[in-house]
Design an enzyme around this catalytic site. Structure first.
Site, mmCIF file in Angstrom:
data_model
loop_
_atom_site.group_PDB
_atom_site.id
_atom_site.type_symbol
_atom_site.label_atom_id
_atom_site.label_comp_id
_atom_site.label_asym_id
_atom_site.label_seq_id
_atom_site.Cartn_x
_atom_site.Cartn_y
_atom_site.Cartn_z
ATOM 1 N N CYS A 153 69.219 38.225 25.032
ATOM 2 C CA CYS A 153 68.231 39.188 24.539
ATOM 3 C C CYS A 153 67.828 40.223 25.580
ATOM 4 C CB CYS A 153 67.001 38.464 23.997
ATOM 5 S SG CYS A 153 65.994 37.598 25.238
ATOM 6 N N HIS A 204 61.501 35.958 25.022
ATOM 7 C CA HIS A 204 62.368 36.769 24.179
ATOM 8 C C HIS A 204 61.925 38.227 24.274
ATOM 9 C CE1 HIS A 204 65.199 37.841 21.118
ATOM 10 N NE2 HIS A 204 64.251 38.312 20.317
ATOM 11 N N ASP A 238 65.583 44.622 17.294
ATOM 12 C CA ASP A 238 65.965 43.464 18.095
ATOM 13 C C ASP A 238 67.466 43.272 17.974
ATOM 14 O OD1 ASP A 238 66.247 41.153 19.485
ATOM 15 O OD2 ASP A 238 64.856 39.959 18.284
#
Length: 291
Positions: A82, A120, A137
């Protein structure tokens, strides 16, 4: 959205080889910072650049400067997790004239796993068209493959056949928080939450250091890779290969460790050189020594 001027608060878009990145994901056409451009960029990045943690398993550090990320994910045609995917994407958006704010999130693996650290990364993005804000995302591994407008809604979103639900509210301490739910073989699950507090590159470096070095992080114990498409999601977790479909069905099978380099290449578009492939197969993983 105001644009910060101090480099500590920006995403180093000036260091990016924009043409090489756009060629990597197959983007062509108008580069104006519009909603249509944002949608196309999110879709192409999410479905082209895989999620993977192989640098950690191979004993190398995860580097978040733009030049290192583009060398790995663009020139070497690898993937990232991420912090890598979203930090690179933030540099791209910044370079194109979008407004970008990093946000921090928490991952929820199952319904009863308790509160995990905020490790995250997600992005809040604004376009030049209007005042709407969008959740992006590209580094979760299983979508969404479009930006989602950050506005209160009770409705379900279907994106490429996959079902999501965004909830905006407050946590038990009153902090503003969003939750993104996914529909899968286990029904509706809250997979991640995020707060509206801005996160900067240095914050991402701290979070990335934890997940790439801590013995409590799953990324330090075994290889993990994901590839997401409109019709299927592939997940490699150690030597377990999961395949899931938008309707909630799927299958799971164990694979031979010796077959991992071929699986990574054919299923995840990750081609390792001979030395890395041999090391991945033959060296012990930390998960091998755990009871």
């Amino acid at each position: 959205m105001s644009t910060p001027t101090h480099p500590s608060y920006r995403w180093s878009g000036e260091d990016l080889d924009l043409d090489a990145y756009l060629a990597r994901i197959g983007f062509e056409g108008d580069r104006a910072p519009t909603v249509a451009t944002l949608r196309r960029l999110v879709y192409l990045h999410t479905t082209t650049i895989p999620f993977e943690n192989l640098e950690i398993v191979l004993g190398r550090p995860v580097l978040l400067d733009v030049k290192s990320m583009q060398d790995k994910m663009v020139r070497q045609r690898r993937g990232g997790y991420c912090y890598e995917n979203n930090a690179l994407f933030a540099a791209v958006l910044e370079r194109l004239g979008f407004g970008v704010i990093g946000l921090g999130g928490r991952i929820f693996i199952g319904p009863d796993n308790g509160l995990l650290p905020a490790t995250h990364a997600v992005l809040r993005v604004a376009t030049a068209e209007d005042d709407r804000a969008w959740l992006c995302d590209v580094g979760f591994g299983s979508g969404p493959m479009e930006p989602i407008e950050l506005t209160p809604s009770d409705g379900e979103l279907t994106i490429g056949g996959w079902r999501f639900r965004l909830e905006l509210g407050a946590d038990e301490l009153g902090a503003q928080v969003g939750a993104l739910h996914h529909f899968s073989r286990n029904g509706w699950l809250n997979r991640r939450t995020f707060t509206m507090t801005p996160q900067y590159r240095i914050d991402y470096e701290v979070g990335s250091h934890y997940v790439s070095t801590s013995s409590h992080s799953p990324f330090t114990t075994r290889p993990i890779a994901q590839k997401f498409h409109p019709e299927v999601h592939h997940l490699l977790d150690g030597v377990t290969l999961n395949t899931q479909y938008p309707d909630g069905t799927g299958e799971t099978r164990d694979v031979d460790r010796a077959d991992l380099p071929e699986i990574l290449s054919e299923t995840f578009d990750i081609d390792l050189d001979d030395a890395d492939a041999t090391q991945l197969v033959e060296q012990p993983w930390p998960a091998d020594q755990r009871p």
